[in-house]
Design a protein around this motif. Structure first.
Motif, PDB file in Angstrom:
ATOM      1  N   GLY A  78      31.467  26.933  -2.985  1.00 57.61           N
ATOM      2  CA  GLY A  78      30.611  25.756  -3.093  1.00 57.61           C
ATOM      3  C   GLY A  78      30.037  25.331  -1.750  1.00 57.61           C
ATOM      4  N   PHE A  79      30.850  25.422  -0.702  1.00 60.68           N
ATOM      5  CA  PHE A  79      30.389  25.039   0.644  1.00 60.68           C
ATOM      6  C   PHE A  79      29.274  25.965   1.122  1.00 60.68           C
ATOM      7  N   ILE A  80      29.453  27.267   0.907  1.00 61.08           N
ATOM      8  CA  ILE A  80      28.424  28.235   1.325  1.00 61.08           C
ATOM      9  C   ILE A  80      27.101  27.963   0.613  1.00 61.08           C
ATOM     10  N   LEU A  81      27.170  27.520  -0.629  1.00 69.11           N
ATOM     11  CA  LEU A  81      25.955  27.255  -1.397  1.00 69.11           C
ATOM     12  C   LEU A  81      25.238  25.981  -0.942  1.00 69.11           C
ATOM     13  N   ILE A  82      26.004  24.955  -0.538  1.00 68.91           N
ATOM     14  CA  ILE A  82      25.389  23.653  -0.259  1.00 68.91           C
ATOM     15  C   ILE A  82      25.042  23.445   1.209  1.00 68.91           C
TER      16      ILE A  82
END
Length: 385
Positions: A308-312
Motif C-alpha cells: 500500500g505504501f509503494i502505491l500511495i
C-alpha cells in the motif's frame, strides 16, 4: 441532511435491541466522506452531543462509560470552528454535564500544507475537578483535514502503525502539565497514536487513563507502567488483529456483534460500538497477545502495508510538491492582501477612535516582535505558548 447524520450515528451505535442500522451506506450519502460540507459537519457535531448525553442509563456503568468514550472519538471528524462542547462525566452522584474548551494540538511538521496537518484534540474542562480529554483521531476520510497523512501513517512500512505521528510534542506536554487527570482515547489509528503519546505524557506527571477501540497495535509491547488501559475489540475486526501487541497490564474486552459471516456488514465491525453490548469476553494484555499473534497476522502487518505504501507514496510526494510550489508563488499575493487588510482595519478603527487605531498598531507591530526575538531588536521575550 438530518436523515444522513441520523443514519450515520445509528450505523455506529446499536439500538436498544443491540442492532445496527445499515441505512447510511448508500451512494447518495458518500458526500459526507468526500466533501467538507460545514453544514453537514455542524449537524454531525450537534447530533453527537445529543447522542452522548442520551446513552441509555440502564446499561452497566462500565458499558456506558465505554460507549461514551467510543462516541467521543468521532468529534474530530465533526468539527468546523467549534471551540466548546458539553460531555457527560461520571461523578460520585451519577452523571453530570461538563463543559469543555476545544483546542487542536499539531503532531506533524510545520512544512506540511494546512490540508495535511494532523491534530490531536485536547478538551480542557471548565471545572478543574473534571478529567481532561485527549482524543487521537483515527484514519480520516477525504473530507477531513489530514486525510492523506493518516493514510500514510497507516501504511509507512517496517515500523509500528502510526509511527509517523508518535513523536513527542512540546505543545502537548505543556497542555498536559496544566491538567490534573487526562483520559486518552482513540479508535483505529487513533489508538496507535494514543498509545505512543502515553509514553511522552508520563513526563507531565499527571494522572492518566486510556480507552482504545479496535486499535492498530504497535509491533513491540508498549511499556506503560501502571496506567489503567482498557482496549475494546469487536470480534472479526481486521485491524486489531494484524500482528500488533497490547500493553501487558491492559484489560482487553472482545465483543461479538453476532453478524453472519456472509453479511457485508461484517466489514463494518471496525467502526461499530460493540463495547455497549453486554457479554464481552475479557483478557489481560498478555493473554490477548497470545490469542491473536500468528505468522499470518505478522505477514499481513508488514507485507500488505508495504504494498500500500509503494502505491500511495508517489501520489503523495507529487501532491505535496505541487502544494508547496503553489504556496511559494502565492506568498507575495497573500503578503500584500495581509498588508491591505491591516491598513483597512487601521483606517476603520481610526474613524471610530484614535486610541483603538493605536491599539491595533501595537498589536500588529510590537507584539510580533516580542514573539520573534530575532526581529525584535534584541528583546529576549517570548509570548509563544
Amino acid at each position: 441532511m438530518t436523515k444522513i447524520i441520523d443514519d450515520l450515528i445509528n450505523t455506529l451505535f446499536a439500538d436498544s435491541e443491540g442492532k445496527f442500522s445499515n441505512q447510511f451506506f448508500k451512494l447518495s450519502n458518500l458526500k459526507l466522506f468526500m466533501n467538507s460540507d460545514p453544514k453537514l459537519k455542524q449537524e454531525f457535531f450537534n447530533k453527537l452531543q445529543i447522542k452522548l448525553l442520551a446513552i441509555p442509563t440502564d446499561a452497566s456503568i462500565h458499558n456506558k462509560e465505554a460507549a461514551i468514550k467510543f462516541l467521543i472519538n468521532f468529534i474530530p471528524f465533526a468539527l468546523t470552528n467549534e471551540t466548546k462542547i458539553v460531555l457527560p462525566i461520571l461523578a460520585n452522584q451519577g452523571y453530570s454535564e461538563a463543559q469543555y474548551d476545544i483546542s487542536r494540538i499539531p503532531l506533524t511538521a510545520k512544512i506540511l500544507p494546512n490540508s495535511d496537518q494532523y491534530h490531536t484534540l485536547a478538551l480542557t474542562p471548565r471545572n478543574p475537578e473534571h478529567p481532561a480529554q485527549l482524543i487521537c483521531m483515527g484514519t480520516a476520510p477525504p473530507s477531513t483535514q489530514g486525510s492523506l497523512t493518516t493514510i500514510l501513517a497507516d501504511l509507512f512500512p517496517f515500523t509500528s502503525i502510526g509511527w509517523l505521528l508518535s513523536f513527542k510534542s512540546q505543545k502537548l506536554l505543556s497542555w498536559a502539565m496544566k491538567q490534573k487527570h487526562i483520559e486518552v482515547t482513540g479508535q483505529s489509528l487513533g489508538g496507535a497514536v494514543g498509545l505512543a503519546q502515553l509514553k511522552h505524557l508520563h513526563k507531565a506527571r499527571v494522572k492518566l487513563s486510556a480507552n482504545f477501540y479496535n486499535p492498530a497495535l504497535p509491533i513491540m509491547t508498549p511499556k506503560l507502567g501502571d496506567i489503567p488501559i482498557n482496549i475494546y475489540v469487536n470480534k472479526g475486526d481486521p485491524v486489531s488483529k494484524v500482528g500488533g501487541r497490547a500493553p501487558l497490564n491492559a484489560k482487553v474486552y472482545v465483543s461479538d456483534l453476532n453478524l453472519p459471516r456472509s453479511s457485508w456488514r461484517s466489514l463494518l465491525t471496525h467502526t461499530q460500538c460493540g463495547c455497549a453490548i453486554a457479554g464481552a469476553q475479557s483478557y489481560t494484555g498478555a493473554e490477548y497477545n497470545k490469542k491473536i499473534n500468528t505468522p499470518l497476522a505478522y505477514f499481513t502487518y508488514h507485507l500488505v502495508r508495504l504494498i500500500g505504501f509503494i502505491l500511495i507514496i508517489p501520489f503523495y510526494i507529487v501532491r505535496l510538491l505541487v502544494k508547496l510550489i503553489c504556496n511559494i508563488f502565492l506568498f507575495p499575493y497573500k503578503y500584500v492582501c495581509r498588508k491591505l487588510r491591516h491598513k483597512a482595519n487601521y483606517k476603520s478603527a481610526r474613524r471610530i477612535s484614535p486610541t483603538a487605531a493605536q491599539d491595533i498598531s501595537i498589536q500588529q507591530t510590537i507584539i510580533p516582535r516580542l514573539m520573534c526575538p530575532a526581529q525584535g531588536a534584541g528583546i529576549g521575550v517570548s509570548l509563544a505558548s
